[in-house]
Design a protein around this motif. Structure first.
Motif, PDB file in Angstrom:
ATOM      1  N   GLU A   1       0.857  -1.197   0.000  1.00 18.77           N
ATOM      2  CA  GLU A   1       0.000   0.000   0.000  1.00 18.77           C
ATOM      3  C   GLU A   1       0.889   1.243   0.000  1.00 18.77           C
ATOM      4  O   GLU A   1       0.892   2.043   0.937  1.00 18.77           O
ATOM      5  CB  GLU A   1      -0.933  -0.027   1.201  1.00 18.77           C
ATOM      6  CG  GLU A   1      -1.888  -1.219   1.188  1.00 18.77           C
ATOM      7  CD  GLU A   1      -2.641  -1.407   2.498  1.00 18.77           C
ATOM      8  OE1 GLU A   1      -2.332  -0.702   3.491  1.00 18.77           O
ATOM      9  OE2 GLU A   1      -3.529  -2.268   2.539  1.00 18.77           O
TER      10      GLU A   1
ATOM     11  N   HIS B   1      -7.071   2.089  -9.637  1.00 13.81           N
ATOM     12  CA  HIS B   1      -6.983   1.832  -8.194  1.00 13.81           C
ATOM     13  C   HIS B   1      -8.346   2.014  -7.539  1.00 13.81           C
ATOM     14  O   HIS B   1      -8.752   1.209  -6.691  1.00 13.81           O
ATOM     15  CB  HIS B   1      -5.955   2.764  -7.564  1.00 13.81           C
ATOM     16  CG  HIS B   1      -5.875   2.673  -6.078  1.00 13.81           C
ATOM     17  ND1 HIS B   1      -5.590   1.502  -5.413  1.00 13.81           N
ATOM     18  CD2 HIS B   1      -6.064   3.620  -5.116  1.00 13.81           C
ATOM     19  CE1 HIS B   1      -5.604   1.723  -4.100  1.00 13.81           C
ATOM     20  NE2 HIS B   1      -5.890   2.992  -3.903  1.00 13.81           N
TER      21      HIS B   1
ATOM     22  N   VAL C   1     -11.024  -0.885  -9.232  1.00 16.53           N
ATOM     23  CA  VAL C   1     -10.920  -2.288  -8.806  1.00 16.53           C
ATOM     24  C   VAL C   1     -11.347  -2.469  -7.357  1.00 16.53           C
ATOM     25  O   VAL C   1     -11.773  -3.552  -6.956  1.00 16.53           O
ATOM     26  CB  VAL C   1      -9.503  -2.854  -9.009  1.00 16.53           C
ATOM     27  CG1 VAL C   1      -9.112  -2.832 -10.467  1.00 16.53           C
ATOM     28  CG2 VAL C   1      -8.466  -2.134  -8.163  1.00 16.53           C
ATOM     29  N   ASN C   2     -11.255  -1.402  -6.569  1.00 14.61           N
ATOM     30  CA  ASN C   2     -11.665  -1.478  -5.167  1.00 14.61           C
ATOM     31  C   ASN C   2     -13.124  -1.088  -4.951  1.00 14.61           C
ATOM     32  O   ASN C   2     -13.671  -1.340  -3.870  1.00 14.61           O
ATOM     33  CB  ASN C   2     -10.755  -0.600  -4.307  1.00 14.61           C
ATOM     34  CG  ASN C   2      -9.379  -1.195  -4.121  1.00 14.61           C
ATOM     35  OD1 ASN C   2      -9.207  -2.145  -3.365  1.00 14.61           O
ATOM     36  ND2 ASN C   2      -8.391  -0.664  -4.827  1.00 14.61           N
TER      37      ASN C   2
ATOM     38  N   TYR D   1     -10.107   7.333  -2.795  1.00 11.02           N
ATOM     39  CA  TYR D   1      -8.931   6.593  -3.254  1.00 11.02           C
ATOM     40  C   TYR D   1      -7.887   7.584  -3.755  1.00 11.02           C
ATOM     41  O   TYR D   1      -8.220   8.537  -4.464  1.00 11.02           O
ATOM     42  CB  TYR D   1      -9.301   5.621  -4.374  1.00 11.02           C
ATOM     43  CG  TYR D   1     -10.244   4.540  -3.914  1.00 11.02           C
ATOM     44  CD1 TYR D   1      -9.771   3.416  -3.244  1.00 11.02           C
ATOM     45  CD2 TYR D   1     -11.614   4.660  -4.105  1.00 11.02           C
ATOM     46  CE1 TYR D   1     -10.629   2.435  -2.795  1.00 11.02           C
ATOM     47  CE2 TYR D   1     -12.490   3.676  -3.664  1.00 11.02           C
ATOM     48  CZ  TYR D   1     -11.990   2.568  -3.013  1.00 11.02           C
ATOM     49  OH  TYR D   1     -12.846   1.596  -2.559  1.00 11.02           O
TER      50      TYR D   1
ATOM     51  N   TYR E   1      -2.176   5.161  -6.481  1.00 10.23           N
ATOM     52  CA  TYR E   1      -2.118   3.776  -6.924  1.00 10.23           C
ATOM     53  C   TYR E   1      -1.421   2.935  -5.867  1.00 10.23           C
ATOM     54  O   TYR E   1      -0.981   3.443  -4.836  1.00 10.23           O
ATOM     55  CB  TYR E   1      -1.386   3.644  -8.276  1.00 10.23           C
ATOM     56  CG  TYR E   1      -0.622   4.876  -8.664  1.00 10.23           C
ATOM     57  CD1 TYR E   1      -1.183   5.801  -9.536  1.00 10.23           C
ATOM     58  CD2 TYR E   1       0.621   5.157  -8.107  1.00 10.23           C
ATOM     59  CE1 TYR E   1      -0.513   6.965  -9.858  1.00 10.23           C
ATOM     60  CE2 TYR E   1       1.293   6.322  -8.429  1.00 10.23           C
ATOM     61  CZ  TYR E   1       0.716   7.227  -9.311  1.00 10.23           C
ATOM     62  OH  TYR E   1       1.367   8.397  -9.614  1.00 10.23           O
ATOM     63  N   SER E   2      -1.306   1.643  -6.141  1.00  9.86           N
ATOM     64  CA  SER E   2      -0.893   0.701  -5.108  1.00  9.86           C
ATOM     65  C   SER E   2      -0.072  -0.414  -5.740  1.00  9.86           C
ATOM     66  O   SER E   2       0.015  -0.543  -6.964  1.00  9.86           O
ATOM     67  CB  SER E   2      -2.160   0.138  -4.437  1.00  9.86           C
ATOM     68  OG  SER E   2      -1.876  -0.919  -3.568  1.00  9.86           O
TER      69      SER E   2
ATOM     70  N   ASP F   1      -3.414  -4.049  -5.437  1.00 13.27           N
ATOM     71  CA  ASP F   1      -4.776  -4.041  -5.957  1.00 13.27           C
ATOM     72  C   ASP F   1      -5.170  -5.443  -6.407  1.00 13.27           C
ATOM     73  O   ASP F   1      -4.416  -6.113  -7.125  1.00 13.27           O
ATOM     74  CB  ASP F   1      -4.913  -3.055  -7.125  1.00 13.27           C
ATOM     75  CG  ASP F   1      -5.028  -1.616  -6.652  1.00 13.27           C
ATOM     76  OD1 ASP F   1      -5.551  -1.406  -5.543  1.00 13.27           O
ATOM     77  OD2 ASP F   1      -4.604  -0.709  -7.387  1.00 13.27           O
ATOM     78  N   ARG F   2      -6.335  -5.886  -6.000  1.00  8.97           N
ATOM     79  CA  ARG F   2      -6.826  -7.222  -6.314  1.00  8.97           C
ATOM     80  C   ARG F   2      -7.850  -7.142  -7.443  1.00  8.97           C
ATOM     81  O   ARG F   2      -8.790  -6.351  -7.397  1.00  8.97           O
ATOM     82  CB  ARG F   2      -7.482  -7.847  -5.096  1.00  8.97           C
ATOM     83  CG  ARG F   2      -6.556  -8.083  -3.923  1.00  8.97           C
ATOM     84  CD  ARG F   2      -5.639  -9.267  -4.129  1.00  8.97           C
ATOM     85  NE  ARG F   2      -6.388 -10.513  -4.308  1.00  8.97           N
ATOM     86  CZ  ARG F   2      -5.824 -11.674  -4.636  1.00  8.97           C
ATOM     87  NH1 ARG F   2      -4.523 -11.754  -4.839  1.00  8.97           N
ATOM     88  NH2 ARG F   2      -6.557 -12.746  -4.773  1.00  8.97           N
TER      89      ARG F   2
ATOM     90  N   THR G   1      -3.164 -10.296  -7.455  1.00 10.51           N
ATOM     91  CA  THR G   1      -2.687  -9.027  -6.914  1.00 10.51           C
ATOM     92  C   THR G   1      -1.841  -8.319  -7.968  1.00 10.51           C
ATOM     93  O   THR G   1      -0.921  -8.914  -8.538  1.00 10.51           O
ATOM     94  CB  THR G   1      -1.855  -9.247  -5.640  1.00 10.51           C
ATOM     95  OG1 THR G   1      -2.679  -9.886  -4.653  1.00 10.51           O
ATOM     96  CG2 THR G   1      -1.367  -7.915  -5.073  1.00 10.51           C
ATOM     97  N   TRP G   2      -2.169  -7.042  -8.199  1.00  8.41           N
ATOM     98  CA  TRP G   2      -1.512  -6.261  -9.238  1.00  8.41           C
ATOM     99  C   TRP G   2      -0.818  -5.038  -8.647  1.00  8.41           C
ATOM    100  O   TRP G   2      -1.340  -4.408  -7.733  1.00  8.41           O
ATOM    101  CB  TRP G   2      -2.521  -5.735 -10.258  1.00  8.41           C
ATOM    102  CG  TRP G   2      -3.216  -6.745 -11.098  1.00  8.41           C
ATOM    103  CD1 TRP G   2      -4.326  -7.457 -10.771  1.00  8.41           C
ATOM    104  CD2 TRP G   2      -2.870  -7.125 -12.427  1.00  8.41           C
ATOM    105  NE1 TRP G   2      -4.698  -8.272 -11.803  1.00  8.41           N
ATOM    106  CE2 TRP G   2      -3.822  -8.090 -12.847  1.00  8.41           C
ATOM    107  CE3 TRP G   2      -1.857  -6.750 -13.314  1.00  8.41           C
ATOM    108  CZ2 TRP G   2      -3.784  -8.675 -14.107  1.00  8.41           C
ATOM    109  CZ3 TRP G   2      -1.821  -7.334 -14.574  1.00  8.41           C
ATOM    110  CH2 TRP G   2      -2.772  -8.288 -14.957  1.00  8.41           C
TER     111      TRP G   2
ATOM    112  N   THR H   1      -0.682  -1.398  -9.716  1.00 10.08           N
ATOM    113  CA  THR H   1      -1.665  -0.743 -10.577  1.00 10.08           C
ATOM    114  C   THR H   1      -1.062  -0.344 -11.920  1.00 10.08           C
ATOM    115  O   THR H   1      -1.730  -0.411 -12.953  1.00 10.08           O
ATOM    116  CB  THR H   1      -2.273   0.485  -9.876  1.00 10.08           C
ATOM    117  OG1 THR H   1      -2.407   0.251  -8.472  1.00 10.08           O
ATOM    118  CG2 THR H   1      -3.651   0.776 -10.433  1.00 10.08           C
TER     119      THR H   1
END
Length: 413
Positions: free
Chosen positions: A133, A195, A198-199, A341, A344-345, A348-349, A354-355, A357
């Protein structure tokens, strides 16, 4: 080298506030905080860093807010002056520090601009960076760099509104050969939107409203469609050219708010009943299931709250600043969920994976699921910064979506 630099001081800031409304050019001609300057290229902060030669540097809405002195002072302790603008970028690796490994001079890259624990020289990561994160890093003012959340707000790194800037290898992403410079330049804003999307991904049966059709609003729409959303998506745009771009990216409903009654159009097209209080703005009973607020204005955030149904969700992507004209009653009255948000991270799922971003953005571009190159509507040399900022100050006449600074004559599609 020529660069667009921000030099903060209380006198310059005060002059800018006084002159900005009556003479906008004073905000970028050197009288106040922003100027075109001759600056030395930044030094490599540590042996494992690299130098990037800029091909394209994008002009972002947050850059414009900074130039117009409209940003909240919230981030100022996490910023170092003077800094060179520019976090949206695509460029070539130009120089390798003696400790840099895994990269070669001449490789085309985009740089993830966040200055989290790793670029700041910490071997032991903070609790958030350890989870991927990186947007929640606790050390944006520590380590081997001057304070700065990202490249373009830190005096140590430079920025993409200049011929070159510096980056840590952990920030570099190779650009596949089939991705144009223009699409590569759009990786950073697309990643910001991915980001959030996707969340807070809508079900296919939902109604969705995107408020704002600048770069972030359009990239949010592209992210939704690129990831396969079949939700019914409406977009509130200010200008007809933005509306046309939204239709091209797959919007089901487009409302030009300068030409139509946004509240009545949302009620009529996407469901709900309007009521007028004795004083103040209308409310909508019903409304959309989910709203993405992408402009950052007080009025747009207030609209998003009022146009979302009871139990719905408002997703905040636009940087809101010190919002003074937002009535928060709708959150209470309709039990809304409000999710914000930022950037980016690395965690991210999406679809069981898991990516990072930026990797997800490059994947969508490489697969042809998203094409944003055509959103780059205007190119300027950095010496033409005044011309660029005048254009963006009056988007209605200029039709600008994404303007960029191009270096060495690059940037053609």
């Amino acid at each position: 080298m020529k660069a667009v630099q921000f030099r903060f001081s209380i006198p310059r800031y005060a002059v800018g506030l006084a002159l900005g409304r009556v003479a906008p050019a004073a905000l970028w001609n050197g009288l106040t905080c922003t100027r075109l300057a001759d600056v030395p290229p930044p030094d490599l902060p540590a042996p494992d860093w690299v130098r990037i030669r800029t091909r394209l540097g994008g002009i972002c809405g947050t850059d414009l807010s900074t130039i117009h002195l409209k940003t909240s002072p919230y981030y100022s302790p996490l910023t170092s002056f003077p800094f060179v603008f520019g976090h949206e970028n695509v460029g070539l690796v130009e120089e390798l520090g003696p400790g840099a490994e895994g990269w070669e001079v001449g490789e085309r890259v985009v740089v993830e601009p966040l200055l989290w624990c790793r670029p700041r020289g910490f071997a032991e990561l903070c609790e958030y960076c350890a989870r991927g994160e990186i947007n929640r890093c606790q050390r944006f003012a520590e380590g081997v760099l001057a304070p700065g959340v990202m490249i373009g707000t830190c005096r140590s790194t430079g920025g993409s509104w200049s011929e070159s800037f510096v980056a840590h290898p952990s920030q570099l992403y190779r650009v596949p050969e089939g991705i144009s410079d223009e699409n590569a330049l759009m990786v950073e804003p697309l990643a910001c939107c991915l980001h959030a999307v996707v969340n807070s991904f809508p079900d296919d049966g939902e109604t969705v409203l995107i408020i704002g059709a600048g770069t972030i609003g359009l990239c949010t729409l592209a992210a939704l469609r690129g990831l396969g959303s079949r939700a019914r998506i409406g977009v509130a745009a200010r200008y007809p050219f933005q509306a046309e771009a939204a239709r091209r990216l797959g919007a089901d409903e487009v409302i030009v708010s300068r030409e139509a009654d946004l509240y009545a159009e949302v009620a009529g097209r996407m469901g709900g009943r309007l009521y007028q209080p004795p004083v103040g703005k209308r409310i909508l009973v019903g409304g959309v299931d989910r709203a993405y607020e992408c402009s950052g204005s007080d009025a747009a955030l207030d609209d998003a709250l009022r146009l979302t149904r009871s139990g719905g969700e408002v997703v905040v992507l636009g940087v809101p600043g010190a919002a003074a004209a937002v009535d928060w009653t709708a959150i209470f009255a309709q039990e809304l969920s409000v999710r914000a948000y930022t950037i980016y991270s690395h965690a991210d799922r999406f679809e069981g994976r898991t990516w990072r971003t930026f990797d997800l953005a490059l994947h969508l571009l490489a697969e042809g699921k998203v094409d944003l190159a055509w959103l780059v509507t205007h190119r300027f040399r950095v010496e033409e910064v005044g011309q660029a900022l005048r254009l963006l100050h009056n988007k209605r006449s200029g039709g600008a979506i994404k303007a960029v600074f191009a270096f060495d004559g690059v940037g053609g599609s």
